[in-house]
Design a protein around this motif. Sequence first.
Motif, mmCIF file in Angstrom:
data_model
loop_
_atom_site.group_PDB
_atom_site.id
_atom_site.type_symbol
_atom_site.label_atom_id
_atom_site.label_comp_id
_atom_site.label_asym_id
_atom_site.label_seq_id
_atom_site.Cartn_x
_atom_site.Cartn_y
_atom_site.Cartn_z
ATOM 1 N N ARG A 297 -7.434 -3.334 -4.097
ATOM 2 C CA ARG A 297 -8.851 -2.961 -4.091
ATOM 3 C C ARG A 297 -9.378 -3.080 -2.661
ATOM 4 O O ARG A 297 -9.512 -4.180 -2.131
ATOM 5 C CB ARG A 297 -9.656 -3.890 -4.988
ATOM 6 C CG ARG A 297 -9.278 -3.860 -6.439
ATOM 7 C CD ARG A 297 -10.185 -4.827 -7.163
ATOM 8 N NE ARG A 297 -9.819 -5.017 -8.541
ATOM 9 C CZ ARG A 297 -10.357 -5.956 -9.294
ATOM 10 N NH1 ARG A 297 -11.254 -6.782 -8.793
ATOM 11 N NH2 ARG A 297 -9.990 -6.083 -10.539
ATOM 12 N N LYS B 154 0.840 -1.212 0.000
ATOM 13 C CA LYS B 154 0.000 0.000 0.000
ATOM 14 C C LYS B 154 0.863 1.246 0.000
ATOM 15 O O LYS B 154 0.616 2.199 -0.746
ATOM 16 C CB LYS B 154 -0.919 0.021 1.216
ATOM 17 C CG LYS B 154 -2.108 -0.887 1.112
ATOM 18 C CD LYS B 154 -2.965 -0.757 2.362
ATOM 19 C CE LYS B 154 -4.056 -1.801 2.404
ATOM 20 N NZ LYS B 154 -4.843 -1.739 3.643
ATOM 21 N N ARG C 71 -0.812 -3.696 -9.437
ATOM 22 C CA ARG C 71 -1.437 -2.517 -10.037
ATOM 23 C C ARG C 71 -2.085 -1.666 -8.954
ATOM 24 O O ARG C 71 -1.919 -0.454 -8.922
ATOM 25 C CB ARG C 71 -2.476 -2.955 -11.063
ATOM 26 C CG ARG C 71 -3.120 -1.832 -11.806
ATOM 27 C CD ARG C 71 -3.930 -2.395 -12.982
ATOM 28 N NE ARG C 71 -4.478 -1.309 -13.743
ATOM 29 C CZ ARG C 71 -5.742 -0.939 -13.681
ATOM 30 N NH1 ARG C 71 -6.586 -1.592 -12.925
ATOM 31 N NH2 ARG C 71 -6.176 0.075 -14.400
ATOM 32 N N ARG C 72 -2.856 -2.343 -8.084
ATOM 33 C CA ARG C 72 -3.499 -1.642 -6.975
ATOM 34 C C ARG C 72 -4.038 -2.662 -5.981
ATOM 35 O O ARG C 72 -4.120 -3.850 -6.274
ATOM 36 C CB ARG C 72 -4.632 -0.749 -7.468
ATOM 37 C CG ARG C 72 -5.788 -1.509 -8.082
ATOM 38 C CD ARG C 72 -6.853 -0.565 -8.586
ATOM 39 N NE ARG C 72 -7.857 -1.323 -9.327
ATOM 40 C CZ ARG C 72 -9.110 -0.984 -9.426
ATOM 41 N NH1 ARG C 72 -9.533 0.110 -8.847
ATOM 42 N NH2 ARG C 72 -9.944 -1.710 -10.116
ATOM 43 N N LEU D 208 2.522 1.770 -3.355
ATOM 44 C CA LEU D 208 1.568 2.190 -4.391
ATOM 45 C C LEU D 208 1.150 3.643 -4.215
ATOM 46 O O LEU D 208 0.840 4.329 -5.197
ATOM 47 C CB LEU D 208 0.332 1.278 -4.381
ATOM 48 C CG LEU D 208 0.570 -0.146 -4.875
ATOM 49 C CD1 LEU D 208 -0.630 -1.026 -4.559
ATOM 50 C CD2 LEU D 208 0.872 -0.165 -6.358
ATOM 51 N N GLN D 209 1.152 4.142 -2.981
ATOM 52 C CA GLN D 209 0.764 5.534 -2.720
ATOM 53 C C GLN D 209 1.877 6.507 -3.084
ATOM 54 O O GLN D 209 1.616 7.644 -3.423
ATOM 55 C CB GLN D 209 0.359 5.703 -1.256
ATOM 56 C CG GLN D 209 -0.961 5.048 -0.941
ATOM 57 C CD GLN D 209 -1.251 5.033 0.555
ATOM 58 O OE1 GLN D 209 -0.406 5.372 1.376
ATOM 59 N NE2 GLN D 209 -2.461 4.617 0.898
ATOM 60 N N ASN E 182 5.551 0.414 -9.596
ATOM 61 C CA ASN E 182 4.708 -0.619 -8.998
ATOM 62 C C ASN E 182 5.575 -1.800 -8.560
ATOM 63 O O ASN E 182 6.426 -2.261 -9.318
ATOM 64 C CB ASN E 182 3.653 -1.090 -9.998
ATOM 65 C CG ASN E 182 2.607 -0.034 -10.249
ATOM 66 O OD1 ASN E 182 2.746 1.105 -9.822
ATOM 67 N ND2 ASN E 182 1.564 -0.405 -10.942
#
Length: 147
Positions: free
Chosen positions: A122, A82, A119-120, A85-86, A92
Motif C-alpha cells: 500500500r 514491488k 498481497r500488495r 507483485l507487478q 505472490n
Amino acid sequence: MRETDKSADTKHKYDDILDCPHHVSSVHPSMPLIDRAAQFAPFSALTGYEEVVKEEARLTEQRVELDEEELERLDQSLQYLKKRLQDERETNPDVKITYFCADQKKEGGQYRTVQGKVRRIRQYEKAVELEDRTAIPIKDIVQISRL
C-alpha cells in the motif's frame, strides 16, 4: 493493669467453658468445608492493584534503530517485492517479516515475526499487506526474508 495481667484475667474468665464439647445443631446442617473456607478467603482491599503490579512487571523491548546498511538492504527487499507483485506471471511472494509492534500501555514494545504471501504494498498507507489482510507499517519493519 499491665498487658500480662489482662491476658491472665481473660484465661481465667473462660475456664468454665474451655472443656465443653462443641455444639452441633440438630436443626441446621453443617456447612461444607469448601463453603467455610470461602468465608475466610482474602478479599481485595485495593481493587485493581494486582493488575497494576502485573502490568508493571511485564517486560517490553526498546525499538532498535537500523543503520544505513540495514536500511539499504530493507529497501532492496521492498523493491524486489514491488517488482514481483507487478509481474503478472509471478505468484505472490512468500516472505517472513520481522517488525516492531509498539506497546499501547507503556514505553517500548515487542518484535514480532509473521510469515505469509504478500498481497500488495500500500503506497498511500506505507504498509505491506499480506494475504490474510495483516497490514504491517513499513517504518516498523526491521527484516524481510524471502521463503
